[in-house]
Design a protein around this motif. Sequence first.
Motif, PDB file in Angstrom:
ATOM      1  N   GLN A   1      39.324  38.182  30.475  1.00  0.00           N
ATOM      2  CA  GLN A   1      38.930  37.878  31.851  1.00  0.00           C
ATOM      3  C   GLN A   1      40.140  37.880  32.784  1.00  0.00           C
ATOM      4  O   GLN A   1      40.098  38.429  33.885  1.00  0.00           O
ATOM      5  CB  GLN A   1      38.230  36.518  31.913  1.00  0.00           C
ATOM      6  CG  GLN A   1      36.866  36.495  31.261  1.00  0.00           C
ATOM      7  CD  GLN A   1      36.314  35.083  31.156  1.00  0.00           C
ATOM      8  OE1 GLN A   1      35.938  34.474  32.158  1.00  0.00           O
ATOM      9  NE2 GLN A   1      36.269  34.541  29.935  1.00  0.00           N
TER      10      GLN A   1
ATOM     11  N   ILE B   1      39.664  38.155  36.730  1.00  0.00           N
ATOM     12  CA  ILE B   1      38.708  37.087  37.028  1.00  0.00           C
ATOM     13  C   ILE B   1      39.473  35.797  37.313  1.00  0.00           C
ATOM     14  O   ILE B   1      40.335  35.386  36.535  1.00  0.00           O
ATOM     15  CB  ILE B   1      37.731  36.882  35.858  1.00  0.00           C
ATOM     16  CG1 ILE B   1      36.920  38.163  35.603  1.00  0.00           C
ATOM     17  CG2 ILE B   1      36.809  35.699  36.113  1.00  0.00           C
ATOM     18  CD1 ILE B   1      36.014  38.567  36.745  1.00  0.00           C
TER      19      ILE B   1
ATOM     20  N   VAL C   1      37.334  31.379  35.225  1.00  0.00           N
ATOM     21  CA  VAL C   1      36.973  31.893  33.903  1.00  0.00           C
ATOM     22  C   VAL C   1      36.097  30.900  33.149  1.00  0.00           C
ATOM     23  O   VAL C   1      35.935  29.748  33.562  1.00  0.00           O
ATOM     24  CB  VAL C   1      38.240  32.195  33.069  1.00  0.00           C
ATOM     25  CG1 VAL C   1      39.137  33.196  33.787  1.00  0.00           C
ATOM     26  CG2 VAL C   1      39.016  30.895  32.784  1.00  0.00           C
TER      27      VAL C   1
END
Length: 402
Positions: free
Chosen positions: A53, A58, A61
């Motif tokens: 991630q 991202i 997470v």
Amino acid sequence: MLNSDRIRTTHVGSLPRTPELLSANEAFQDGKISWDELVATMQRGVVDIVAKQRELGIDVVNDGEYGHTMSSSVDYGAWWNYSFSRLGGLTPSDEDRWADTEQRRSSPGNIVLTTFSDRRDRERFREAYEDPSSGILTARKSVKQPKITGPLTYTGQEAVAADIANLKAAMEQTGATEGFVAALSPGSCARVTNEYYKTDEELVYACADAMREEYKAITDAGLIVQIDDPSIAESWDQINPEPSVEDYLGFIQLRIEALNHALEGLPPEQVRFHLCWGSWHGPHTTDLELKHLIKPLLSINAGGYSFEAANVRHAHEWKLWKDAGLPEDKVIIPGVVSHSTNVVEHPELVADRIENFASAVGRERVIASTDCGLGGRLHPQIALAKLESLTAGAALATDRLF
């Protein structure tokens, strides 16, 4: 937490499980490995999925819901089924609500919830649903749901502690600063067949009191709890005949009040709520429009609201947020890539969707996300490609908005 210098990104929770984790889940269920051995496999998997991630960009997470056991690589129900091993008062049964046709009653308005096979969308497109070549339903392993036969209690302390420890350790290793753990809502918890509580209200509040322990454990650990509650929108399609909107809103109001009861005293900034219309890949022509749900949604005591918005039945509804009255300290977490198609959204489309929401509520209050969980619904390679497109689109939107 509001955006300060960019459009932040997240996802709804479920990410593809590794073959090792699926095998370990099965071995644990069969008594072939211990709990400690299963947790060790989860730990390794969570570190890897959090690292992935972060590699994809991202911001907020999670653990991929690796602590929520999937029955197989295709599993639409793990977000709900995981709770069966964390609640006392349940008795195993032979029931599979994805296949059975028995009806269940709730009130007010004599609301009748059916199983998946009796949904109104399925009735309208029965030929398509029953044709394996349509791609609407994918082969899945049967999962038996229990029945409530005694007082509900929370027994998942060890399991949620493992979820928390695994995610925090992975965040520390990867440098992630924001993390969330998904947990079942009282309304969705209450969809298990009830043979103990006398009223719908008693049942839903019992679910709220039990699941509150999980919510509190997550927020006490400094993490965000995501309340997974498809029941608020999805239950509309499970009611035959179709009720009035007024009766349905009365039905979900009890569930919202019970959820707020469960969230009492928890920091709203550490709570986000996920609303969706279900994860199956059907036509969804019987979905209730967001215009009827947005006011109840905003009455939930959460700091962020996650919802489907890339789904082509709901992509036009971004306009509703212009006049929704989103409080200044709240954020929206719209899906800008969908779990319901194998087509990977172009980053330019993702950016356009983000900019639409930013124009409605302000750039600081939009966190770009997925419509629903990707694990168990898309091939792992496609799921990761969608996250990559999500973050690429957020970067484009950031360049335009900041």
